[in-house]
Design a protein around this motif. Structure first.
Motif, PDB file in Angstrom:
ATOM      1  N   LEU A 222       0.829  -1.318   0.073  1.00 54.52           N
ATOM      2  CA  LEU A 222      -0.017   0.027   0.141  1.00 54.52           C
ATOM      3  C   LEU A 222       0.723   1.166   0.091  1.00 54.52           C
ATOM      4  CD1 LEU A 222      -2.747   1.458   0.167  1.00 54.52           C
ATOM      5  CD2 LEU A 222      -2.606   0.978   2.806  1.00 54.52           C
ATOM      6  N   ALA A 223       2.019   1.200   0.872  1.00 55.26           N
ATOM      7  CA  ALA A 223       2.905   2.317   0.854  1.00 55.26           C
ATOM      8  C   ALA A 223       3.538   2.721  -0.350  1.00 55.26           C
ATOM      9  CB  ALA A 223       3.918   2.312   2.077  1.00 55.26           C
ATOM     10  N   ALA A 224       3.867   1.514  -1.192  1.00 57.79           N
ATOM     11  CA  ALA A 224       4.607   1.812  -2.479  1.00 57.79           C
ATOM     12  C   ALA A 224       3.658   2.141  -3.271  1.00 57.79           C
ATOM     13  CB  ALA A 224       5.357   0.378  -2.866  1.00 57.79           C
ATOM     14  N   PHE A 225       2.565   1.672  -3.697  1.00 59.55           N
ATOM     15  CA  PHE A 225       1.487   1.947  -4.446  1.00 59.55           C
ATOM     16  C   PHE A 225       1.133   3.414  -4.488  1.00 59.55           C
ATOM     17  CE2 PHE A 225       0.064  -2.390  -4.654  1.00 59.55           C
ATOM     18  CZ  PHE A 225       0.962  -2.747  -5.667  1.00 59.55           C
ATOM     19  N   GLY A 226       0.998   3.902  -3.187  1.00 61.53           N
ATOM     20  CA  GLY A 226       0.745   5.293  -2.844  1.00 61.53           C
ATOM     21  C   GLY A 226       1.753   6.153  -3.261  1.00 61.53           C
ATOM     22  N   ASP A 227       2.865   5.744  -3.096  1.00 63.61           N
ATOM     23  CA  ASP A 227       4.290   6.642  -3.017  1.00 63.61           C
ATOM     24  C   ASP A 227       4.557   6.589  -4.588  1.00 63.61           C
ATOM     25  OD1 ASP A 227       6.297   8.405  -2.597  1.00 63.61           O
ATOM     26  OD2 ASP A 227       7.424   6.526  -2.588  1.00 63.61           O
ATOM     27  N   LYS A 228       4.458   5.516  -5.419  1.00 66.23           N
ATOM     28  CA  LYS A 228       4.920   5.502  -6.826  1.00 66.23           C
ATOM     29  C   LYS A 228       3.960   5.202  -7.774  1.00 66.23           C
ATOM     30  CE  LYS A 228       9.605   4.160  -5.305  1.00 66.23           C
ATOM     31  NZ  LYS A 228      10.647   3.145  -5.725  1.00 66.23           N
TER      32      LYS A 228
END
Length: 209
Positions: free
Chosen positions: A27-33
């Motif tokens: 979730l953090a990766a999809f939100g960031d990138k």
């Protein structure tokens, strides 16, 4: 998306620590990138695990996105259903509390709400079909309440189905502009959108207090 507010972990560790860590890192990766910019290696690094172990849990990035979004919708649906169940039988209070619950979820899990809007287009086939069905279940809660209010004469809108869809869109769109530390608290923001929702269905606003 890295200017969004930090949020509590969406997936709690309930004895499956590796899976929870992977899903929250995804979730953090999809939100960031974004879906295209994030890699499985980014997710593995964020979860503190190896790439090979990540693939043991989720063989594909699209499957990982699908699971993250499914968990997010499950949490949203559960919050809305609980709020409606506790609100009594009248349509006005039920709609008010459903909106409050939805906006509360968006504030608590803003990144998940943004990813649900922006990255769902990358899902295909059965993954997309299952997510759409889950989203439809959440929207159906609002549709049922608005239809009830229209049938009872509590809501005066001649377009209950359109009003219900507009209310769901209004709530989800909060994720695209909300910032912590703004002029409205979490509760005030939820209350404001409850008033908007009641206005959309042409209901008296007295029940919002």
């Amino acid at each position: 998306m890295n200017d969004r507010s930090p949020a509590a972990a969406l997936i709690a560790d309930t004895g499956r620590r590796n899976e929870a860590a992977i899903l929250n890192a995804a979730l953090a990766a999809f939100g960031d990138k974004g879906f295209n910019g994030a890699s499985m290696r980014d997710v593995a690094r964020g979860a503190g695990t190896s790439l090979s172990n990540l693939y043991n849990y989720f063989p594909s990035k699209s499957g990982l996105l699908a699971e993250v979004l499914r968990r997010a919708n499950d949490e949203l649906y559960a919050r809305v259903r609980r709020a409606v169940a506790d609100a009594g039988d009248a349509a006005g209070p039920r709609l008010r509390d459903a909106v409050r619950a939805y906006v509360g979820f968006v504030v608590d899990h803003q990144v998940a709400a943004v990813v649900a809007i922006s990255e769902v287009r990358y899902l295909t086939g059965s993954d997309r079909e299952r997510l759409v069905a889950a989203r439809d279940s959440t929207e159906a809660v609002f549709a049922e309440i608005v239809a009830q209010g229209a049938d009872d004469g509590e809501f005066r809108t001649p377009y209950p189905a359109d009003a219900a869809r507009s209310i769901v869109s209004l709530c989800s769109s909060v994720s695209t502009w909300y910032r912590p530390g703004g002029r409205l608290s979490r509760g005030q923001l939820a209350e404001l959108h409850a008033r908007y929702a009641l206005a959309l269905v042409e209901a008296p606003l007295a029940g919002t207090a």
